[in-house]
Each structure stands twice: as C-alpha cells, then as structure tokens.
Scaffold this active site. Sequence first.
Site, PDB file in Angstrom:
ATOM      1  CG  ASP A   1      -3.689  -8.479   0.267  1.00 48.65           C
ATOM      2  OD1 ASP A   1      -2.569  -8.624   1.028  1.00 48.65           O
ATOM      3  OD2 ASP A   1      -4.552  -8.366   0.806  1.00 48.65           O
TER       4      ASP A   1
ATOM      5  CG  HIS B   1      -1.965  -1.176   1.318  1.00 44.90           C
ATOM      6  ND1 HIS B   1      -2.936  -1.035   0.351  1.00 44.90           N
ATOM      7  CD2 HIS B   1      -2.249  -2.008   1.952  1.00 44.90           C
ATOM      8  CE1 HIS B   1      -3.669  -2.292   0.451  1.00 44.90           C
ATOM      9  NE2 HIS B   1      -3.100  -2.785   1.628  1.00 44.90           N
TER      10      HIS B   1
ATOM     11  CG  HIS C   1      -7.317  -5.029   1.761  1.00 46.71           C
ATOM     12  ND1 HIS C   1      -6.527  -5.311   3.007  1.00 46.71           N
ATOM     13  CD2 HIS C   1      -8.277  -4.852   1.962  1.00 46.71           C
ATOM     14  CE1 HIS C   1      -7.587  -5.693   3.717  1.00 46.71           C
ATOM     15  NE2 HIS C   1      -8.564  -5.193   3.353  1.00 46.71           N
TER      16      HIS C   1
END
Length: 277
Positions: free
Chosen positions: A229, A191, A231
């Site tokens: 993942d 991220h 996310h």
Amino acid sequence: MVLAVQRVSWHQISCSGGIWYCSPSTGRQRAVYCAHAARGVLAHCEAQRLVYAVSKAQQHDKVGHPEAASRVDAIEQALLRFGLNQHEQVVQLLVAARTIEELLQSLQLVHTAGYLTRVQEICDSLQGPAMVDESTYIAPGSFTACCEAAAAVLHVVDTLLQGSSSPSSSEAASGAPGPAGFCLVRPPGHHVAARPMGFGLINFIGMAARYAQQQHTVAVRKVLIVDFDVHHGNGTEALFYDDPSVLYISTHQQGLWPYTGVCATYSDQNHKQLLEC
C-alpha cells in the site's frame, strides 16, 4: 486482501489496505491492480486453486466518500474482464453464516470487547453516516457490514486450511502447494488498532492471522503479513509489533499519512536484525 497459504514455516498472509485515492472515478486503476493481484496468486504462488469471497458492505456507505461500496463493484468488473470467473481453478465461496457470538469472539482476537461495543453503540445511535475523524466515517449499518466482512475472511481462512490440521494430510505429505485465497471485503482496516482510522473500523487481516493461529494450530504457527500500500499499515504493525510469531512487512511511501513506518522507529534490539538483512 489476499490470503496466500503455502507449506512453509511462515504462512503468508498478504493484504491491501485502503488507498485514499481509490474513488469511484479512479477505481478502475485500483480494480485492475487488484485483478492483477488475484491472477498473480495462481501464477506466482503456484497454487492448486484460488478461492475468494466477496463482502460489498452496502450498509457502510457515504455519498461522495472515496471509500464507497462502488469500489467492490469496480474490482468485480475487472476480475470479470480478466476472465478469472471462468478459470477452472478459481472458486467463489458462498460465505457460511456465523452467529454474532462467534464473530465477536474472533474480532476480540485483535480488538477489545469495549471497543467493539462502542462501535456497535455508535452505529445504533446514528440516523445517517457521520465522520469519526477527517477521513473516516461510520454509518448505521457499519457494524453489521464489518461482521459480514469478518465472516467472509474467516470462511476463506477455514477453506484454505481445511485438511491441513493434521501433519499427515495429503497435500502436506506430497509437498504440493496449497490453495490461495482472495478476500474482496470492505471497509479496509490496516490503520486500525485501538480506534477507527484511515477509512477503517476493524483490522481484518490481524483477525485472520490470529484466527489462523488459534483455530489451525498444527498448520499455522507463524504468520507473515505483507502489506502492499502507498500508506503504512500502522494499525497492523501496532497489533503485532512485539509478537515474534507474526512478522509484519509493509511496503509504503515514507513521509505520507499517517507519518509512521520510518526506519528510525525500529532501532530497538528486537528489530535490529531485520533492518540489517
């Protein structure tokens, strides 16, 4: 993070980012998943051997936070249960020491010097862990932990690609599959681009891709990053969005945090062909 390098035009670098529900209480499910991933590298990539490195990042820890050092312990225990440590083709690497100058140079392949300096300054000023946002914390030893993780990742990349810098290397000449690598490091970082986010401070998979391209120019020209993942890895995508030498593919559940990675984002001409494949 799984590094699978094969003799193809696109070198595959697969990574697993931070999953928010992986806490000490639910770490077993995640650990078994990672153990399956490590074992699958040998089975599916037909690798001659699997090398792996571990960086527990004990200095980066916060009591009660789901992204804790105990995650690595759970994964290591799962690897032992699967017997990977007894497999003759599986080798744990002793990570070679690197100077802070070398590590900073590699980290600056994906992060600005100003960003790295700021992270280090914040760590030096802390007496204990502190929240950066609603989910990400930073601790006095976080920068040191990130440097140790970076050293482990770089060591695996160099090990995977050693001997492949020449087109006449024996493996390349024979067409035999090369080794695969597994980096058990934290904190996660898919991220992260310009700021700490999603439990992470440094984008290690981005650093690995850039480092491989820079230091192993004959063996690695293009890189494929496959991010599995729940996310979306918005940080990794941002780092390579306009780079034709790195293809980023994310398998994630749409509609979840960080609310990126929707198909409408990729309607420009440069990405239209990928959507139609």
